[in-house]
Design a protein around this motif. Structure first.
Motif: not given
Length: 505
Positions: A172, A198, A492
């Motif tokens: 992230y 992701e 996030i």
């Protein structure tokens, strides 16, 4: 006022030299180290290695894919028929468009194009003011800013690992840094399907890319390192599959050090590297025919007295030239590398990086990674070295530009104007061009020793410290609408609250 003085007055205002380092093509024919028949022999030997000796594949899904395509699987060993390998490699595209956050940040991976990246994947960062340290998120973000600043660095690599961010959250922080600080091509670690998925989601949402657009075009890349000799581990095999199915770029890079994890000879190390690269490309093409993948190598030797990696050696240059021949035999874009085993940014570091960089350049590499900032054989990225190496990188970029040889450039008027024994400083031809005639260095000091002493007698490292600090102080990221950043932060935060995504292996 004389005619010459008038020219000086008119030329007194600073004129910016116009350069374009964003799109480079290597204009020189690549060099060869082996005769063509020996390249054919290395290729045949690599196919024999895969067919007769096999490659160990730790991911069960990968073994299943290989077997379904016609390979023989015994336990974790996979034995690949030459026809399967050659037919699969032939499916890989010869030209790959990677789309950046702005059209002028797009890069094309193909033979003849030239793309640079700084040092990557280091656990440590260093600079003269803060010393050597474990890489942090702040280091990663600062080095990303420095990478964005230089147009001759075309893709964002995983510069240093931000070890103050837990592994299940690190993707992230790194993706957020890349997207908010630069519009260049971002990197995604292959550390398991959840983290990859992701990262793709963040990239698509941030840059406004639909699912259809994403699967039809390449927007990011990963590096796939085989575990030499002859092994493909779980995260790397899974990364090949994930990226192939998503239509994103895998840069396949066996890391073969002669005398350690590869035979002690250049030809032997290249045979192993070539076999591993073809095995990995075959897996990607089995997962999705036509998946964007590049050939690659990072082959050098070790110091046989200590076993430590060595870079900038004659053997590394020869291996790079040979790898270029093998890449051209396959017709694929390919990745090579510069590098340095020096422990500080000194004369050894400069020599090793420049010699290995020249090797990759003369070999016709498409992507040259570790071209700026890399120390200790990849354990450290140096802020100062990133700056001092940029003069090498930008020199290569300048060599890609056409050199005028028209009548005006031949300069007969200047030759006629200046008397024998005279000088050309004040010639009309010089005065019309002097402000933009030559490359303007990043960190070199060409003043004489008197002037240099009066300015403080600063060495290259001291000047480089001032340069990177100035770049960071004045840094302005590409404009991104605040709502887009807020949406990324919300994503996030939500994923973090759910526990993030642990790496899989």
């Amino acid at each position: 006022m004389s005619r010459r003085q008038g020219r000086k007055a008119r030329g007194a205002a600073e004129v910016a030299r116009k350069v374009n380092y964003k799109t480079l093509r290597n204009p020189f024919p690549p060099l060869a180290v082996f005769p063509d028949d020996r390249i054919d022999a290395i290729h045949a030997a690599a196919l024999d290695v895969l067919h007769r000796l096999g490659i160990k594949v730790l991911l069960p899904e990968a073994r299943q894919l290989y077997e379904a395509a016609g390979a023989r699987v015994e336990g974790e060993m996979v034995y690949l028929p030459p026809s399967l390998v050659e037919d699969s490699v032939a499916l890989a595209p010869k030209s790959i468009l990677l789309k950046g956050g702005a059209p002028d940040r797009d890069v094309t991976l193909e033979l003849g194009s030239l793309i640079f990246q700084p040092g990557a994947g280091a656990p440590h960062a260093t600079d003269l003011e803060r010393g050597r340290r474990a890489g942090s998120l702040n280091d990663y973000l600062e080095l990303t800013k420095l990478t964005h600043h230089f147009d001759a660095l075309h893709m964002l690599p995983p510069l240093v690992e931000p070890q103050d961010v837990p592994m299940h959250l690190r993707h992230y922080a790194m993706m957020r840094g890349q997207l908010t600080l630069s519009d260049k091509i971002p990197f995604v670690f292959s550390r398991g399907t959840p983290q990859v998925r992701e990262s793709f989601e963040m990239l698509k949402a941030f840059r406004g890319v639909t699912d259809t657009e994403f699967f039809q075009n390449a927007y990011c890349y990963t590096i796939i390192n085989t575990n030499s000799p002859r092994q493909l581990d779980i995260p790397m095999a899974q990364g090949i599959i994930d990226f192939a199915r998503a239509g994103q770029v895998s840069i396949i890079t066996p890391f073969t050090l002669m005398g350690a994890m590869a035979p002690v000879t250049v030809a032997g190390a290249l045979t192993l590297s070539h076999a591993e690269a073809m095995a990995a490309i075959t897996l990607g093409q089995i997962a999705k025919a036509g998946a964007p993948m590049t050939y690659g190598t990072f082959t050098s030797n070790v110091d046989m007295k200590t076993g430590a990696p060595a870079f900038g050696t004659p053997e590394q240059v020869k291996a790079s030239l040979g790898a270029g021949q093998l890449a051209r035999k396959l017709g694929l874009p390919w990745r090579c590398a510069a590098g340095s085993a020096a422990n500080i940014n000194d004369a050894q570091a400069a020599h090793e990086t420049e010699i290995s960089g020249w090797g990759a350049f003369l070999a016709g590499a498409t992507v040259i990674i570790h071209s700026a900032g890399w120390l200790e054989g990849g354990l450290t990225v140096s802020y100062e070295k990133l700056i001092t190496d940029m003069d090498m990188v930008q020199t290569f970029a300048e060599l890609c530009a056409a050199t005028d040889a028209d009548d005006d450039a031949i300069a007969l008027t200047a030759l006629a104007e200046v008397e024998p024994g005279g000088h050309f400083f004040g010639a009309a031809h010089t005065m019309d061009r002097y402000q933009t005639a030559f490359y303007d260095p990043v960190g070199m000091d060409w003043s004489n020793i008197g002037t240099w002493t009066e300015r403080g007698a600063q060495d290259a490292n001291t000047r480089a410290t001032q340069t990177w600090k100035t770049i960071l102080r004045d840094f302005e990221p590409p404009f991104v609408h605040p709502d887009t950043i807020q949406a990324l932060d919300s994503y996030i935060a939500a994923k973090t609250a759910l526990g993030g995504a642990p790496p899989e292996s």
